[in-house]
Design an enzyme around this catalytic site. Structure first.
Site, PDB file in Angstrom:
ATOM      1  N   HIS A 286      -1.783 -28.631 -19.467  1.00 43.71           N
ATOM      2  CA  HIS A 286      -0.978 -28.319 -20.659  1.00 43.71           C
ATOM      3  C   HIS A 286      -1.072 -29.494 -21.616  1.00 43.71           C
ATOM      4  CE1 HIS A 286       1.667 -25.338 -18.184  1.00 43.71           C
ATOM      5  NE2 HIS A 286       0.389 -25.041 -18.164  1.00 43.71           N
TER       6      HIS A 286
ATOM      7  N   ASP B 253      -4.141 -21.268 -21.030  1.00 41.88           N
ATOM      8  CA  ASP B 253      -4.507 -22.096 -22.186  1.00 41.88           C
ATOM      9  C   ASP B 253      -4.112 -21.470 -23.510  1.00 41.88           C
ATOM     10  OD1 ASP B 253      -5.669 -23.792 -20.293  1.00 41.88           O
ATOM     11  OD2 ASP B 253      -7.529 -22.641 -20.344  1.00 41.88           O
TER      12      ASP B 253
HETATM   13  P1  GDP Z   1      -1.659 -24.458 -22.154  1.00 39.91           P
HETATM   14  O1  GDP Z   1      -2.362 -24.598 -20.859  1.00 39.91           O
HETATM   15  O2  GDP Z   1      -1.168 -23.061 -22.370  1.00 39.91           O
HETATM   16  O3  GDP Z   1      -0.569 -25.462 -22.378  1.00 39.91           O
HETATM   17  O4  GDP Z   1      -2.751 -24.704 -23.297  1.00 39.91           O
HETATM   18  P2  GDP Z   1      -3.885 -25.860 -23.340  1.00 39.91           P
HETATM   19  O5  GDP Z   1      -3.280 -27.067 -23.914  1.00 39.91           O
HETATM   20  O6  GDP Z   1      -4.588 -25.978 -22.036  1.00 39.91           O
HETATM   21  O7  GDP Z   1      -4.951 -25.202 -24.301  1.00 39.91           O
HETATM   22  C1  GDP Z   1      -4.675 -24.764 -25.597  1.00 39.91           C
HETATM   23  C2  GDP Z   1      -6.038 -24.590 -26.286  1.00 39.91           C
HETATM   24  O8  GDP Z   1      -5.901 -23.880 -27.475  1.00 39.91           O
HETATM   25  C3  GDP Z   1      -6.689 -25.912 -26.626  1.00 39.91           C
HETATM   26  O9  GDP Z   1      -8.051 -25.821 -26.343  1.00 39.91           O
HETATM   27  C4  GDP Z   1      -6.477 -26.062 -28.131  1.00 39.91           C
HETATM   28  O10 GDP Z   1      -7.487 -26.774 -28.788  1.00 39.91           O
HETATM   29  C5  GDP Z   1      -6.513 -24.612 -28.552  1.00 39.91           C
HETATM   30  N1  GDP Z   1      -5.716 -24.330 -29.731  1.00 39.91           N
HETATM   31  C6  GDP Z   1      -6.160 -23.751 -30.845  1.00 39.91           C
HETATM   32  N2  GDP Z   1      -5.167 -23.561 -31.705  1.00 39.91           N
HETATM   33  C7  GDP Z   1      -4.051 -24.021 -31.124  1.00 39.91           C
HETATM   34  C8  GDP Z   1      -2.705 -24.079 -31.534  1.00 39.91           C
HETATM   35  O11 GDP Z   1      -2.311 -23.623 -32.605  1.00 39.91           O
HETATM   36  N3  GDP Z   1      -1.840 -24.636 -30.650  1.00 39.91           N
HETATM   37  C9  GDP Z   1      -2.242 -25.104 -29.437  1.00 39.91           C
HETATM   38  N4  GDP Z   1      -1.334 -25.646 -28.602  1.00 39.91           N
HETATM   39  N5  GDP Z   1      -3.520 -25.056 -29.017  1.00 39.91           N
HETATM   40  C10 GDP Z   1      -4.400 -24.518 -29.860  1.00 39.91           C
HETATM   41  P1  IMO Z   2      -2.926 -23.359 -17.718  1.00 37.83           P
HETATM   42  O1  IMO Z   2      -1.555 -23.554 -17.150  1.00 37.83           O
HETATM   43  C1  IMO Z   2      -6.842 -21.419 -17.468  1.00 37.83           C
HETATM   44  C2  IMO Z   2      -8.071 -19.967 -13.505  1.00 37.83           C
HETATM   45  C3  IMO Z   2      -9.305 -20.688 -13.006  1.00 37.83           C
HETATM   46  C4  IMO Z   2      -9.932 -19.589 -12.152  1.00 37.83           C
HETATM   47  C5  IMO Z   2      -8.719 -18.915 -11.532  1.00 37.83           C
HETATM   48  C6  IMO Z   2      -8.391 -19.388 -10.119  1.00 37.83           C
HETATM   49  O2  IMO Z   2      -3.555 -24.574 -18.264  1.00 37.83           O
HETATM   50  O3  IMO Z   2      -2.970 -22.191 -18.644  1.00 37.83           O
HETATM   51  P2  IMO Z   2      -7.396 -21.657  -9.140  1.00 37.83           P
HETATM   52  O4  IMO Z   2      -7.920 -23.057  -9.208  1.00 37.83           O
HETATM   53  O5  IMO Z   2      -6.035 -21.472  -9.715  1.00 37.83           O
HETATM   54  O6  IMO Z   2      -7.514 -21.049  -7.773  1.00 37.83           O
HETATM   55  O7  IMO Z   2      -8.416 -20.806 -10.072  1.00 37.83           O
HETATM   56  O8  IMO Z   2      -7.625 -19.192 -12.387  1.00 37.83           O
HETATM   57  N1  IMO Z   2      -6.954 -20.833 -13.924  1.00 37.83           N
HETATM   58  C7  IMO Z   2      -6.702 -21.181 -15.190  1.00 37.83           C
HETATM   59  N2  IMO Z   2      -7.377 -20.920 -16.327  1.00 37.83           N
HETATM   60  N3  IMO Z   2      -5.689 -22.120 -17.522  1.00 37.83           N
HETATM   61  C8  IMO Z   2      -4.996 -22.371 -16.394  1.00 37.83           C
HETATM   62  O9  IMO Z   2      -3.795 -22.989 -16.411  1.00 37.83           O
HETATM   63  C9  IMO Z   2      -5.503 -21.914 -15.150  1.00 37.83           C
HETATM   64  N4  IMO Z   2      -5.088 -21.995 -13.876  1.00 37.83           N
HETATM   65  C10 IMO Z   2      -5.975 -21.331 -13.134  1.00 37.83           C
HETATM   66  O10 IMO Z   2     -10.142 -21.083 -14.071  1.00 37.83           O
HETATM   67  O11 IMO Z   2     -10.581 -18.645 -12.973  1.00 37.83           O
HETATM   68 MG    MG Z   3      -4.221 -25.192 -20.120  1.00 38.20          MG
END
Ligand code: GDP
Ligand code: IMO
Ligand code: MG
Length: 465
Positions: free
Chosen positions: A61, A33
Site C-alpha cells: 500500500h 492496487d
Molecule cells: P493499494 O495496494 O490499493 O494501496 O494501491 P498501490 O499503492 O499498491 O497501487 C496504486 C497504483 O495506482 C500505483 O501504481 C499508482 O501509481 C497508481 N495510481 C494511479 N492513479 C492513482 C491515484 O489517483 N491514486 C493512487 N493512490 N494511486 C494511483
Molecule cells: P494490495 O493490498 C495486487 C495477487 C498476486 C497473485 C495472487 C495470489 O497491494 O492490493 P498471494 O501471494 O497472495 O498468494 O498471490 O494474488 N495479490 C495481489 N495483487 N495487490 C495485492 O495487494 C495483492 N495481494 C495478492 O499477485 O496473483
Molecule cells: Mg498494492
C-alpha cells in the site's frame, strides 16, 4: 516525522462526505492496487485505531506524505500519523523476519524517522506466522505449476512468493501452524516446531525432487534462534488485540472510539468470492473485518470501496478487459503500474463495471472512491465494460466460475476522452466535463455514490465529490 498538519483542507471535507458515525472499512473492489493506502492515510485522523484484518506482506500500500512515499506491506497505512493505534489483527499472516518481513519494514520506517513501538503498533497473538519454509513452499508450488509438472493447480497462480497461501493452509491444518503468541513461549515453540520441521523438510524435499531443483533442509536450531530474535524485537507488541480494539470501541470518554479496518488485496482476489483459484488465501472483503479482528460488525456503518478508473491485475487469472496494445502500455507507464511488493508489471485494461458492481454488492459498500482518473487523460475515447458475452449468450452479472470469465468477451460502452492536465485539479468541479461524465457513468452503473475522486496518489490529489 511527517505530520498530519501537511494534509490539505479537503481531507476534512473528504471525511465529511465519506463517513457517518461508527467504524469504517476500506476495501479494494478489483484485483488489488486500487489505491487503498491513499484513502486510509487521508481518513486516519478520524479514527482511534487502524486495523489490518487479512493478508500479509503480499499487500503493498503506497502512501504519499508531502514529498515522501512510503510502501507499506504489513503495517497499517495510518502508521505515519501520530496518536493512532495501528493493529495487525488475528486474520493477518505475519512474516516477522528482518530480511523479508515486519522487522524489515519497521527498520525502514525507523531509518526515515518514524518510530514503531508498542504504543504505536499491536500485533495479535492469534495471528499466524509466515515461516521461512512457507516462502520456499510457495516458490516450489509455483515452479512446479509453471513447468507444467504439477497436477496440483490449474496453472501458476503467480503468487507474490511471500508464503501467504502456505501459511493460511497451515492455519487451517492446525497441527502444522505457529501463531505469534507461540513465539513468546520458547519451550512450547520448540516442541511445536520439531515435528513440524520433520514434516516440512520431507514435503519440501519431495516437491523439490518433482521440480528437479536442489533443496537444503531447514534446521531446528537455526529456526529457533531466528524465532527468539523475532520474539525479542516484537514481544512487547504481541498481545490480545481483540481486547485492545474492544477497549477502544467501549471507551466511555470518547463516547466509543472508532476503528478503521484496512483491507488488503481486493474482492476479486477473495478466497471464496474471487476468481478462484486465481485468488489469494484470505477473506479480502469487508466480510473479513469481523473475523480478522474479533470485533463484531455491529458498529461497521461505513464500507468504502476503492476502485481505479481502469483495471490492473498482477499474476495469473482471467482479466477480460486487459489491453495488450499501445493503449495498455500507455496506461501502465502513466499510472506507474508496477507492483509495490514485487515490482512486476501490472496487467492493465479498461474499467470493468460488471466486476465492480459485483464487488460493491459483496462488500455492502456505502460509498465509493475512484482513483487514477488522470491516468486516462489524453486518450481519445474511453471504454467501460457493462456486460460479457460467453458462448453466444449475454452475461449481465459477474460469473462465479473463473474459467467462464476467462472465455468471456466484454461488451463495451464507449465514452469520449478528456484532455490532459487533470492531475493538477484542486477541486472536482474543475475537472473537464468529459471526466465528470465518466465518473457519473460509473456511479450510475454501480448504483453507489462516488464521494472521492483521486487524480493522483498525493493527499492533495484526492478530491471530494
Ligand atoms: P493499494 O495496494 O490499493 O494501496 O494501491 P498501490 O499503492 O499498491 O497501487 C496504486 C497504483 O495506482 C500505483 O501504481 C499508482 O501509481 C497508481 N495510481 C494511479 N492513479 C492513482 C491515484 O489517483 N491514486 C493512487 N493512490 N494511486 C494511483
Ligand atoms: P494490495 O493490498 C495486487 C495477487 C498476486 C497473485 C495472487 C495470489 O497491494 O492490493 P498471494 O501471494 O497472495 O498468494 O498471490 O494474488 N495479490 C495481489 N495483487 N495487490 C495485492 O495487494 C495483492 N495481494 C495478492 O499477485 O496473483
Ligand atoms: Mg498494492
Amino acid at each position: 516525522m511527517p505530520s498530519t498538519a501537511t494534509a490539505p483542507d479537503h481531507a476534512q471535507e473528504a471525511a465529511e462526505r465519506l463517513l457517518s458515525p461508527g467504524h469504517a472499512a476500506i476495501v479494494g473492489l478489483q484485483w488489488g492496487d486500487e489505491g487503498k493506502g491513499q484513502t486510509v492515510d487521508l481518513l486516519t485522523p478520524h479514527f482511534q485505531a487502524i486495523a489490518r484484518f487479512n493478508g500479509g506482506n503480499n499487500a503493498g500500500h503506497s502512501v504519499h506524505v508531502g514529498n515522501e512515499k512510503f510502501a507499506l506491506h504489513l503495517l497499517p497505512s495510518g502508521i505515519t500519523h501520530p496518536g493512532v493505534l495501528c493493529v495487525i489483527g488475528n486474520g493477518v499472516v505475519v512474516d516477522p523476519s528482518p530480511e523479508t518481513g515486519l522487522l524489515k519494514e519497521i527498520q525502514t520506517l525507523a531509518d526515515r524517522g518514524i518510530t514503531v513501538d508498542a504504543d504505536k503498533l499491536q500485533i495479535s497473538n492469534r495471528a499466524h506466522v509466515v515461516m521461512p519454509y512457507h516462502r520456499v513452499e510457495d516458490g516450489l508450488y509455483e515452479a512446479l505449476a509453471k513447468a507444467g509438472k504439477s497436477e496440483i493447480t490449474a496453472g501458476a497462480i503467480g503468487t507474490t512468493g511471500r508464503g501467504i497461501g502456505r501459511a493460511y493452509a497451515d492455519k487451517a491444518h492446525r497441527s502444522t501452524a505457529i501463531r505469534m503468541g507461540d513465539l513468546l513461549v520458547p519451550d512450547r515453540l520448540h516442541d511445536q516446531l520439531r515435528p513440524i520441521l520433520r514434516i516440512k523438510n520431507a514435503l519440501l524435499q519431495a516437491l523439490a525432487d518433482l521440480a528437479g531443483v536442489e533443496y537444503t533442509p531447514f534446521e531446528l536450531d537455526t529456526l529457533l534462534r531466528q524465532a527468539a530474535d523475532w520474539a525479542n524485537a516484537l514481544g512487547p507488541m504481541i498481545g490480545d488485540t481483540t481486547q485492545a480494539l474492544l477497549d477502544i470501541e467501549n471507551n466511555p470518554t470518547s463516547g466509543g472510539g472508532r476503528v478503521l479496518f484496512e483491507g488488503a488485496n481486493a474482492a476479486l482476489l477473495d478466497v471464496d468470492h474471487g476468481t478462484y483459484p486465481y485468488v489469494t488465501s484470505s477473506t479480502t472483503s469487508a466480510l473479513g473485518a469481523a473475523t480478522g479482528t474479533g470485533l463484531a460488525p455491529r458498529h461497521l456503518h461505513n464500507v468504502l470501496g476503492v476502485a481505479k478508473a481502469y483495471t490492473s491485475r498482477v499474476g495469473g487469472g482471467p482479466h477480460p478487459t486487459e489491453l495488450l496494445d499501445a493503449t495498455g502500455e500507455h496506461i501502465r507507464q502513466t499510472g506507474n503500474e508496477f507492483g509495490t511488493t514485487t515490482g512486476r508489471p501490472r496487467r492493465v485494461g479498461w474499467l470493468d463495471l460488471t466486476a465492480i458492481k459485483y464487488s460493491a454488492q459483496l462488500n455492502g459498500c456505502t460509498a465509493l472512491v475512484l482513483t487514477g482518473l488522470s491516468v486516462l487523460a489524453g486518450l481519445p475515447e474511453l471504454k467501460l465494460a457493462v456486460a460479457y458475452e460467453h458462448d453466444g449468450q449475454r452475461l449481465d452479472t459477474f460469473p462465479a466460475d473463473a474459467f467462464v470469465l476467462e472465455q468471456a468477451t466484454p461488451i463495451y460502452q464507449t465514452l469520449p476522452g478528456f484532455p490532459t492536465g487533470t492531475d493538477d485539479a484542486t477541486a472536482f468541479a474543475d475537472l473537464p466535463d468529459a471526466a465528470k461524465a465518466y465518473v457519473q457513468a460509473v456511479e450510475d452503473f454501480v448504483g453507489i455514490p462516488i464521494k472521492l475522486v483521486c487524480v493522483g496518489p498525493k493527499r492533495s490529489q484526492a478530491l471530494p465529490r
